[in-house]
Motif scaffolding. Sequence first.
Motif, PDB file in Angstrom:
ATOM      1  N   THR A  68     -52.533 -47.435 -68.916  1.00 26.55           N
ATOM      2  CA  THR A  68     -52.780 -48.886 -68.866  1.00 26.55           C
ATOM      3  C   THR A  68     -54.037 -49.279 -69.631  1.00 26.55           C
ATOM      4  OG1 THR A  68     -54.130 -48.703 -66.874  1.00 26.55           O
ATOM      5  CG2 THR A  68     -51.763 -49.023 -66.558  1.00 26.55           C
ATOM      6  N   GLY A  69     -54.796 -48.284 -70.052  1.00 23.16           N
ATOM      7  CA  GLY A  69     -56.014 -48.593 -70.791  1.00 23.16           C
ATOM      8  C   GLY A  69     -57.231 -48.822 -69.906  1.00 23.16           C
ATOM      9  N   GLU A  70     -57.046 -48.695 -68.590  1.00 21.06           N
ATOM     10  CA  GLU A  70     -58.216 -48.830 -67.708  1.00 21.06           C
ATOM     11  C   GLU A  70     -59.210 -47.700 -67.948  1.00 21.06           C
ATOM     12  OE1 GLU A  70     -57.222 -49.872 -63.388  1.00 21.06           O
ATOM     13  OE2 GLU A  70     -55.261 -49.378 -64.230  1.00 21.06           O
ATOM     14  N   MET A  71     -58.673 -46.531 -68.246  1.00 24.91           N
ATOM     15  CA  MET A  71     -59.525 -45.362 -68.480  1.00 24.91           C
ATOM     16  C   MET A  71     -59.370 -44.923 -69.928  1.00 24.91           C
ATOM     17  SD  MET A  71     -58.312 -43.428 -64.973  1.00 24.91           S
ATOM     18  CE  MET A  71     -58.698 -41.806 -65.609  1.00 24.91           C
ATOM     19  N   ARG A  72     -60.389 -44.277 -70.437  1.00 23.71           N
ATOM     20  CA  ARG A  72     -60.265 -43.808 -71.807  1.00 23.71           C
ATOM     21  C   ARG A  72     -59.363 -42.579 -71.869  1.00 23.71           C
ATOM     22  NH1 ARG A  72     -65.106 -41.345 -70.344  1.00 23.71           N
ATOM     23  NH2 ARG A  72     -65.391 -39.218 -71.127  1.00 23.71           N
ATOM     24  N   ARG A  73     -58.842 -42.320 -73.028  1.00 25.54           N
ATOM     25  CA  ARG A  73     -57.933 -41.198 -73.219  1.00 25.54           C
ATOM     26  C   ARG A  73     -58.665 -39.869 -73.099  1.00 25.54           C
ATOM     27  NH1 ARG A  73     -53.237 -41.053 -72.199  1.00 25.54           N
ATOM     28  NH2 ARG A  73     -52.168 -43.005 -72.584  1.00 25.54           N
ATOM     29  N   MET A  74     -58.129 -39.002 -72.323  1.00 29.95           N
ATOM     30  CA  MET A  74     -58.648 -37.638 -72.287  1.00 29.95           C
ATOM     31  C   MET A  74     -57.549 -36.721 -71.753  1.00 29.95           C
ATOM     32  SD  MET A  74     -61.453 -38.788 -69.406  1.00 29.95           S
ATOM     33  CE  MET A  74     -62.293 -37.242 -69.231  1.00 29.95           C
ATOM     34  N   ASP A  75     -57.809 -35.449 -71.731  1.00 30.18           N
ATOM     35  CA  ASP A  75     -56.827 -34.532 -71.153  1.00 30.18           C
ATOM     36  C   ASP A  75     -56.540 -34.961 -69.716  1.00 30.18           C
ATOM     37  OD1 ASP A  75     -55.764 -31.397 -71.446  1.00 30.18           O
ATOM     38  OD2 ASP A  75     -56.251 -32.009 -69.393  1.00 30.18           O
ATOM     39  N   PRO A  76     -55.257 -35.038 -69.354  1.00 28.88           N
ATOM     40  CA  PRO A  76     -54.891 -35.541 -68.032  1.00 28.88           C
ATOM     41  C   PRO A  76     -55.555 -34.779 -66.884  1.00 28.88           C
ATOM     42  CG  PRO A  76     -52.928 -35.254 -69.387  1.00 28.88           C
ATOM     43  CD  PRO A  76     -54.073 -34.695 -70.171  1.00 28.88           C
ATOM     44  N   LEU A  77     -55.578 -33.480 -66.977  1.00 30.39           N
ATOM     45  CA  LEU A  77     -56.199 -32.705 -65.905  1.00 30.39           C
ATOM     46  C   LEU A  77     -57.696 -32.938 -65.853  1.00 30.39           C
ATOM     47  CD1 LEU A  77     -54.255 -29.323 -66.014  1.00 30.39           C
ATOM     48  CD2 LEU A  77     -54.566 -30.793 -64.034  1.00 30.39           C
ATOM     49  N   VAL A  78     -58.289 -33.074 -67.037  1.00 29.16           N
ATOM     50  CA  VAL A  78     -59.724 -33.352 -67.059  1.00 29.16           C
ATOM     51  C   VAL A  78     -60.002 -34.715 -66.429  1.00 29.16           C
ATOM     52  CG1 VAL A  78     -61.734 -33.705 -68.530  1.00 29.16           C
ATOM     53  CG2 VAL A  78     -60.082 -31.908 -69.092  1.00 29.16           C
ATOM     54  N   ALA A  79     -59.174 -35.672 -66.752  1.00 31.44           N
ATOM     55  CA  ALA A  79     -59.361 -37.013 -66.200  1.00 31.44           C
ATOM     56  C   ALA A  79     -59.317 -36.989 -64.673  1.00 31.44           C
ATOM     57  CB  ALA A  79     -58.286 -37.952 -66.746  1.00 31.44           C
ATOM     58  N   ALA A  80     -58.292 -36.350 -64.139  1.00 29.72           N
ATOM     59  CA  ALA A  80     -58.166 -36.284 -62.685  1.00 29.72           C
ATOM     60  C   ALA A  80     -59.366 -35.570 -62.075  1.00 29.72           C
ATOM     61  CB  ALA A  80     -56.879 -35.565 -62.304  1.00 29.72           C
ATOM     62  N   THR A  81     -59.789 -34.518 -62.737  1.00 25.16           N
ATOM     63  CA  THR A  81     -60.916 -33.747 -62.225  1.00 25.16           C
ATOM     64  C   THR A  81     -62.201 -34.572 -62.230  1.00 25.16           C
ATOM     65  OG1 THR A  81     -59.910 -31.696 -62.977  1.00 25.16           O
ATOM     66  CG2 THR A  81     -62.285 -31.689 -62.604  1.00 25.16           C
ATOM     67  N   CYS A  82     -62.391 -35.360 -63.303  1.00 20.60           N
ATOM     68  CA  CYS A  82     -63.589 -36.193 -63.373  1.00 20.60           C
ATOM     69  C   CYS A  82     -63.580 -37.242 -62.272  1.00 20.60           C
ATOM     70  CB  CYS A  82     -63.681 -36.873 -64.732  1.00 20.60           C
ATOM     71  SG  CYS A  82     -64.015 -35.721 -66.071  1.00 20.60           S
ATOM     72  N   LEU A  83     -62.423 -37.783 -62.008  1.00 23.17           N
ATOM     73  CA  LEU A  83     -62.324 -38.824 -60.985  1.00 23.17           C
ATOM     74  C   LEU A  83     -62.507 -38.272 -59.574  1.00 23.17           C
ATOM     75  CD1 LEU A  83     -59.428 -41.346 -61.672  1.00 23.17           C
ATOM     76  CD2 LEU A  83     -61.864 -41.800 -61.373  1.00 23.17           C
ATOM     77  N   PHE A  84     -61.837 -37.170 -59.299  1.00 23.77           N
ATOM     78  CA  PHE A  84     -61.775 -36.692 -57.914  1.00 23.77           C
ATOM     79  C   PHE A  84     -62.618 -35.457 -57.643  1.00 23.77           C
ATOM     80  CE2 PHE A  84     -57.571 -38.802 -58.634  1.00 23.77           C
ATOM     81  CZ  PHE A  84     -57.780 -39.874 -57.785  1.00 23.77           C
ATOM     82  N   GLY A  85     -63.084 -34.800 -58.686  1.00 28.81           N
ATOM     83  CA  GLY A  85     -63.858 -33.567 -58.485  1.00 28.81           C
ATOM     84  C   GLY A  85     -65.128 -33.811 -57.686  1.00 28.81           C
TER      85      GLY A  85
END
Lengths: 191, 191
Positions: free
Chosen positions: B139-156
């Motif tokens: 949706t463009g709310e978050m910048r593009r990155m590796d999906p697993l990295v994104a989830a990890t950054c958010l929830f890690g």
Amino acid sequence: MVADLPSPREQVLRTALRLFTEQGYFNTSVHDIARMAQVSIGSIYHHFKDKEGIAKALFEQLVTRMGAAFDAIEDAHKTAHDRCHAVVELLFRMTEAEPAVMAYMLHAQHQEFMPGELPVCSSRPFTQMRAMATAGMDTGEMRRMDPLVAATCLFGGPIRMISLRLDGILKNPLPQYLDEVWSASWRSVTA
Amino acid sequence: MVADLPSPREQVLRTALRLFTEQGYFNTSVHDIARMAQVSIGSIYHHFKDKEGIAKALFEQLVTRMGAAFDAIEDAHKTAHDRCHAVVELLFRMTEAEPAVMAYMLHAQHQEFMPGELPVCSSRPFTQMRAMATAGMDTGEMRRMDPLVAATCLFGGPIRMISLRLDGILKNPLPQYLDEVWSASWRSVTA
DNA sequence: GTCTATATCCAGATAGAC
DNA sequence: GTCTATCTGGATATAGAC
């Protein structure tokens, strides 16, 4: 002159690390260790008080090693940014080079088999990491926040990546994610 | 009319959750469970195939519960930001209300006592969390990155906070850190 | 210091009456 | 479906020769 063979004590610790992380502490019998380390049971009980003693000795060895590595990082780098970055890089490289070491430090539920010992995250390496984060707030590199929150924001993502890698969810070696992960972590703690 | 007493099966699961998280799976005997649940051994083995069967049933129950809670969040919120925020808030509140549930989901090394099962982070709730993160990039709310990295950054970071709380390192209830933690997490994934 | 053989214990699981 | 009594294997740890 002949290279010394590894001492039985070293052999046992090496084997224990491997078996504890592959199968778990409770699924590993002292006989398993003896067999794979090519040492007799009697010898093990001569060098270690009991099975828990093996786990403790192993833990101390690894904690000391990591602590020393972190000391070296503090010597080599002066800003909080560079130090924390170096820590994450080291952890990522170590996960690839010696997954069992990282698994034993991170994954194992030590309280279950070393009752009375402090939890892993009270050990020196973890304390050092938190101190580095706090220092970054004192120098103004990072914005002010709760110290534990700051450390968690910096290292929580990377540590989670390590877990995913150890669990086989992440297919690629960690270092290739380093830049992306680190820039996200750092961004989360700067003003 | 009289309230039904909890069924033996429920009693066993409740007790197992408590003992597994307090003492660990391998430090808990089936006899311990029977005694504390006020159920006979025979009855336990009538309802469950074996000790591992108890652990599996418990795990499924909790995974289902969390999955349903996440479904509700997806219904109630439409943006990735709001959904992910709601997930973290839920996890924080749950950690305080039912620490044992969170501990069993996060801390336990299930592979050790449920061999052949997929690791926790392959379970549906974790998959849902990763999907929410990925959606945020679409949706463009978050910048593009590796999906697993994104989830990890958010929830890690948040997950790490939960671990620290369960280990007793964090002295205060998690919800009071929610704003600080979440704003850092979100900041790490936005452009 | 190292080994083999053995003691001891207790867990998981079952049998079979009720 | 529930219970008690019991079986059995395998684990930790020790004894004592070398």
